[in-house]
Scaffold this motif. Sequence first.
Motif, PDB file in Angstrom:
ATOM      1  N   GLU A 146      14.688   9.434 -22.820  1.00  0.00           N
ATOM      2  CA  GLU A 146      15.520   9.171 -21.654  1.00  0.00           C
ATOM      3  C   GLU A 146      14.612   8.838 -20.471  1.00  0.00           C
ATOM      4  N   ARG A 147      15.047   7.894 -19.646  1.00  0.00           N
ATOM      5  CA  ARG A 147      14.239   7.506 -18.489  1.00  0.00           C
ATOM      6  C   ARG A 147      14.004   8.702 -17.559  1.00  0.00           C
TER       7      ARG A 147
ATOM      8  N   ALA B 106      19.700  -0.741 -21.869  1.00  0.00           N
ATOM      9  CA  ALA B 106      20.768  -0.658 -20.859  1.00  0.00           C
ATOM     10  C   ALA B 106      20.186  -0.467 -19.463  1.00  0.00           C
TER      11      ALA B 106
ATOM     12  N   THR C 158      20.817  -1.802 -16.698  1.00  0.00           N
ATOM     13  CA  THR C 158      21.764  -1.860 -15.576  1.00  0.00           C
ATOM     14  C   THR C 158      22.625  -0.605 -15.478  1.00  0.00           C
ATOM     15  N   SER C 159      22.503   0.269 -16.464  1.00  0.00           N
ATOM     16  CA  SER C 159      23.282   1.513 -16.438  1.00  0.00           C
ATOM     17  C   SER C 159      22.681   2.493 -15.434  1.00  0.00           C
ATOM     18  N   LYS C 160      23.377   3.604 -15.228  1.00  0.00           N
ATOM     19  CA  LYS C 160      22.840   4.647 -14.359  1.00  0.00           C
ATOM     20  C   LYS C 160      21.548   5.195 -14.958  1.00  0.00           C
TER      21      LYS C 160
ATOM     22  N   ASP D   7      20.497   8.163 -15.522  1.00  0.00           N
ATOM     23  CA  ASP D   7      20.614   9.218 -16.529  1.00  0.00           C
ATOM     24  C   ASP D   7      21.189   8.709 -17.844  1.00  0.00           C
ATOM     25  N   GLU D   8      21.550   7.420 -17.888  1.00  0.00           N
ATOM     26  CA  GLU D   8      22.061   6.838 -19.125  1.00  0.00           C
ATOM     27  C   GLU D   8      21.062   5.872 -19.758  1.00  0.00           C
ATOM     28  N   GLN D   9      19.957   5.595 -19.055  1.00  0.00           N
ATOM     29  CA  GLN D   9      18.979   4.635 -19.561  1.00  0.00           C
ATOM     30  C   GLN D   9      18.036   5.292 -20.567  1.00  0.00           C
TER      31      GLN D   9
END
Length: 664
Positions: free
Chosen positions: A612-613, A649, A651-653, A655-657
């Motif tokens: 996770e980023r 992803a 362009t996602s938030k 916490d979702e990258q």
Amino acid sequence: MASIDQIIQTELNPFDPVTLYTINFWQEQPNPSLNVDSIHQNIITDIETVLEQVAQEHHPRTLILTGDSGSGKSYLLGRIKKLFNTKAFFVYIDPWPDSDYIWRHILRQTVDCLMKTPEGKTDSQLLLWLKSLLTFQNSSLLKKILGERRVFIRNLKAIYSSGIYNPNDFFSALYHLLDPKYSVVACEWLRGDDLDEGDLKSLGIKSSIDSEDSAQKIITNLGVISAASQPIVLCFDNLDNIPRLLNGTLDLQALFNVNSSIHSHYPQNFLIIISIITSTWKQNAALIQPADKARVNAGDFHLKPITLEQGEAILAARLNHLHSQAKPKPKSTIFPLSKEILEQKFPRGRTLPRNILELGRKEYEQYKLKLLNQTENTQDLKPETQLATFKLIWQDKYKKTQKKISKITDLGAPELIRMLEEVLTALQFQEVKTKLLTGKYASYSLSYKQQDGEKVIGLVWTEDSNMNSFYNTMNACQKVVDKRLCQTLYLLRAAEVGNAKNLSNKIYRKIFKGRSKNFHIKPNLESVYFLATYHSLVNATLANELVIEGEIISLKELEEIICDSQILNNCSLLQDLYVVLPADIQEQQNELNLDEIKDFVLSLIRKKSFMERNSIIENTLSQFVKIEHSKIDLIIAELEREQKIKVIAPTSKLDEQLVCFVPG
């Protein structure tokens, strides 16, 4: 809630190699939730019995703790400390740098550990020890004792009318330990720092503890006084990196001489634990004098391999955090492993804790790669993966070293010289030899040949604040110069060098200011962190405790890895000595620091394959506290442009990258 497979894809490996070994129990606190109480419980019970005997009889006890590499000796010492720190004071003593310095090394490390604060307490072990002396339990006597310094000394001398060495100075130091204004200086005196005249005068003390004899007698004092309080447990560990004799064997006899000396006094409230690898003990036991070996009066304790049920409990403890987040919960507490995997890997039904942890790391990683539809070409990626793992281990150890060492003088000159010796050897310099100087300050020095084999370089490192000691060191340096024992002599000293009126300063200026070929370098604390971090890895390596990608790393391999990593190129002291390439300007140094962070991020992602980023950012911030969040984002973007990683992803938030490693 996420499924266990989804969690495994994004979470860090709970068997991360950075966390798979522990050394100093004051520096690295084990997570109690990961303990499996049944492992070696019989040993813990027996040691508790021995500890109680010391507390009751005030006679010293010594035991030998043996076990194969990976059996959990150092970890067990940490468990013992955690369990019994309320009934004893614990001291961790790592390898001494020079057997001519062993008593001073033990004293320094004893006082340093006594200054540590036990879990759940607000006072250090040393203050708890002083406050719990039976003499102080009488409140009226306490007020009387804690009055004027001379009254304090006189009263304690009356209580301890014999058996105390240099009672005026010793009790004066204890008096000032209870005064916050002077406690730091008093502690420095007690640990053997060579204080300047002003500090000695403020304590009402005549001289520093500057010899093996005086250090030995101060330790005896501690043993006598502690009989009115709690035992002191001296834990000797990592003995494979102690000095060697001319025939190449370990100088274990020096330790057993110390042990016998402690046993020759009464009262002595010490429990001495000598932790050593089984094979090392078998190779060296016959070399110990029989009379000294007989002083091991509490027996030999051997750590046996653990059962698979205990191994399963280790795995379950590590995986519990992930399982608790999953819905539905896995049927097996050790998923993605299984009992069948354990039985297949260890058909005899027993193994070492380290082997269990390494199996967990490997199986977890393979399962994660399977979920990500990735395969790892072990042969092709092994050198890169090994280096990436090493860099993560280095960062972890470096960070712990920063917490352990607050100033250069936390380490004695012989320790600093030993660390330099190890680094110079790793960097392939020839004929690295300690004791260039002769006499009392010999262990403050070393010499080596440049890599071309022509020029002999001498190094002297002294941080003693006492000008008389500095004068004697400068005299010893003058003899080296007069005899032309080296072509260039470096003085490493961050402390003051006195003024023009001092005789020591005159000799200093003659040697290091009047001759262009001799130089004075002022080392910084960061450089000491580099040396101490590498030293801790050498200790772990020689104890066969450093494991990278499932392989036990030898000292030769460690030296190759540290050179390949070029980590030591960032050490300013080594740059000033021209043993690594120097950074000429500050801008280059700043770029180098960013490159170091970028390297860490890439190593982290390569090691985990998929992260996770936010996890990347949190891990980086924990290692580099001064880095800005935005800089990490720039580093991630740069790595993606270089096609070394891929942001899924984007362009996602945040916490979702997710970020994955792209094999080159």
